[in-house]
Design a protein around this motif. Structure first.
Motif, PDB file in Angstrom:
ATOM      1  N   MET A   1       0.973  -1.251  -0.093  1.00 19.14           N
ATOM      2  CA  MET A   1       0.090   0.079  -0.134  1.00 19.14           C
ATOM      3  C   MET A   1       0.824   1.201  -0.030  1.00 19.14           C
ATOM      4  O   MET A   1       0.305   2.361   0.269  1.00 19.14           O
ATOM      5  N   GLU A  59      -3.199   8.062  -0.912  1.00 14.92           N
ATOM      6  CA  GLU A  59      -3.187   6.682  -1.190  1.00 14.92           C
ATOM      7  C   GLU A  59      -4.507   5.840  -0.515  1.00 14.92           C
ATOM      8  O   GLU A  59      -5.109   5.099  -1.174  1.00 14.92           O
ATOM      9  N   ILE A  60      -5.227   6.290   0.609  1.00 16.67           N
ATOM     10  CA  ILE A  60      -6.182   5.761   1.032  1.00 16.67           C
ATOM     11  C   ILE A  60      -7.442   6.291   0.361  1.00 16.67           C
ATOM     12  O   ILE A  60      -8.186   5.229   0.094  1.00 16.67           O
ATOM     13  N   GLN A  63      -7.924   4.733  -2.940  1.00 15.22           N
ATOM     14  CA  GLN A  63      -8.766   3.298  -3.402  1.00 15.22           C
ATOM     15  C   GLN A  63      -9.969   3.441  -3.386  1.00 15.22           C
ATOM     16  O   GLN A  63     -10.678   2.548  -4.228  1.00 15.22           O
ATOM     17  N   LEU A  90     -13.704   1.089   2.232  1.00 14.68           N
ATOM     18  CA  LEU A  90     -12.342   0.457   2.018  1.00 14.68           C
ATOM     19  C   LEU A  90     -12.517  -1.032   2.734  1.00 14.68           C
ATOM     20  O   LEU A  90     -13.558  -1.270   3.439  1.00 14.68           O
TER      21      LEU A  90
END
Length: 136
Positions: A1, A59-60, A63, A90
């Protein structure tokens, strides 16, 4: 990640609030304790000076959305600003679906220090991160 999300900031700013000017902060964070990946390594925060809200890209959020996530300014006191945003849809490290993950950040505009708390709705565990931000 561990990836860097690049978002066209200028287009997003114009589409969100044409009259509002944003202060843009690039933040490097480190998750404290466990390393489950809920605290992004790099986050960009756009804080609108008219109090209309914030935009978060990392980056979270990448997603679940190809655009920055809209959040809010919870409070401001002197150089400290408290920011809240939520990420929907998520999956956990064990592939469990998380309908809502809540982010709370405290940013010090005078020093660039930031602390982040992350909690998935319905779970008791809280993930923490700290770091430094630089204003563009």
């Amino acid at each position: 990640m561990r990836c860097l999300l690049v978002v066209p900031v200028a287009v997003t700013l114009f589409a969100f609030a044409p009259e509002a000017v944003a202060e843009i902060w690039d933040c490097d964070l480190e998750e404290q304790g466990s390393r489950y990946g809920y605290v992004p390594e790099r986050t960009t925060l756009q804080i609108f000076d008219d109090g209309s809200g914030i935009l978060v890209s990392d980056e979270i959020t990448g997603q679940v959305s190809d655009r920055p996530i809209l959040g809010r300014i919870a409070s401001q006191s002197g150089p400290r600003v408290s920011l809240h945003w939520e990420v929907y849809g998520l999956k956990s490290a064990t592939r469990q679906y998380l309908p809502k993950v809540m982010y709370r950040a405290g940013l010090r505009r005078d020093t660039g220090g930031i602390a982040v708390l992350v909690q998935a709705a319905g779970f008791t565990e809280i993930f923490r991160g700290t770091g430094r931000c630089e204003r563009r």
